[in-house]
Write a protein that holds these residues in place. Structure first.
Motif, short mmCIF file in Angstrom:
data_model
loop_
_atom_site.label_atom_id
_atom_site.label_comp_id
_atom_site.label_asym_id
_atom_site.label_seq_id
_atom_site.Cartn_x
_atom_site.Cartn_y
_atom_site.Cartn_z
N LEU A 9 -2.76 1.72 6.40
CA LEU A 9 -2.89 3.08 5.87
C LEU A 9 -1.51 3.70 5.66
O LEU A 9 -1.26 4.37 4.64
N PHE A 10 -0.61 3.45 6.60
CA PHE A 10 0.76 3.97 6.49
C PHE A 10 1.40 3.49 5.20
O PHE A 10 1.98 4.27 4.45
N LYS A 11 1.27 2.18 4.93
CA LYS A 11 1.88 1.61 3.71
C LYS A 11 1.27 2.23 2.45
O LYS A 11 1.98 2.50 1.49
N GLN A 12 -0.05 2.43 2.48
CA GLN A 12 -0.71 3.03 1.32
C GLN A 12 -0.23 4.45 1.09
O GLN A 12 -0.10 4.90 -0.05
N MET A 13 0.00 5.18 2.18
CA MET A 13 0.38 6.59 2.06
C MET A 13 1.85 6.77 1.68
O MET A 13 2.21 7.80 1.12
N ALA A 15 4.19 6.77 -0.50
CA ALA A 15 4.25 6.69 -1.96
C ALA A 15 5.62 6.26 -2.48
O ALA A 15 5.71 5.52 -3.45
N ASN A 16 6.70 6.72 -1.84
CA ASN A 16 8.04 6.37 -2.34
C ASN A 16 8.66 5.18 -1.60
O ASN A 16 9.79 4.81 -1.85
N GLY A 17 7.89 4.59 -0.67
CA GLY A 17 8.32 3.35 -0.01
C GLY A 17 9.56 3.46 0.84
O GLY A 17 10.27 2.48 1.05
N ASP A 18 9.85 4.65 1.39
CA ASP A 18 11.07 4.79 2.20
C ASP A 18 10.83 4.54 3.69
O ASP A 18 11.73 4.70 4.50
N GLY A 19 9.60 4.13 4.05
CA GLY A 19 9.33 3.79 5.44
C GLY A 19 9.01 4.96 6.33
O GLY A 19 8.91 4.81 7.55
N SER A 20 8.88 6.14 5.74
CA SER A 20 8.43 7.30 6.51
C SER A 20 7.54 8.17 5.62
O SER A 20 7.57 8.06 4.39
N LEU A 21 6.74 9.00 6.26
CA LEU A 21 5.80 9.83 5.52
C LEU A 21 6.19 11.29 5.59
O LEU A 21 6.38 11.85 6.67
#
Ligand SMILES: [Ca+2]
Ligand SMILES: [Ca+2]
Length: 69
Positions: A9-13, A15-21
């Motif tokens: 879910l973290f990877k899906q969320m 969006a910009n792929g910087d490893g944090s939400l």
């Protein structure tokens, strides 16, 4: 929710792929995942889960976010 599912879910969320939400990524990600949560609760939970107070949620913090939401 299992940790593997949370990581997915973290990877899906992320969006910009910087490893944090960011709060925005989490808000949009929850909506996309079909998880309906009040915006105020998302923000409060985001702030509670952001234990290092850097304004974003890393994978470890996300586990506690999902436990609290
Ligand atoms: Ca991100
Ligand atoms: Ca953080």
């Amino acid at each position: 929710m299992k940790v593997e599912n949370i990581n997915e879910l973290f990877k899906q969320m992320d969006a910009n792929g910087d490893g944090s939400l960011s709060l925005q990524e989490i808000t949009q990600g929850l909506a996309k995942a079909g998880i309906t949560v009040d915006a105020g609760k998302i923000q409060a939970t985001f702030e509670a889960a952001d234990t290092d107070k850097n304004g974003s949620i890393d994978p470890e913090e996300f586990v506690s976010f999902m436990a609290k939401i």
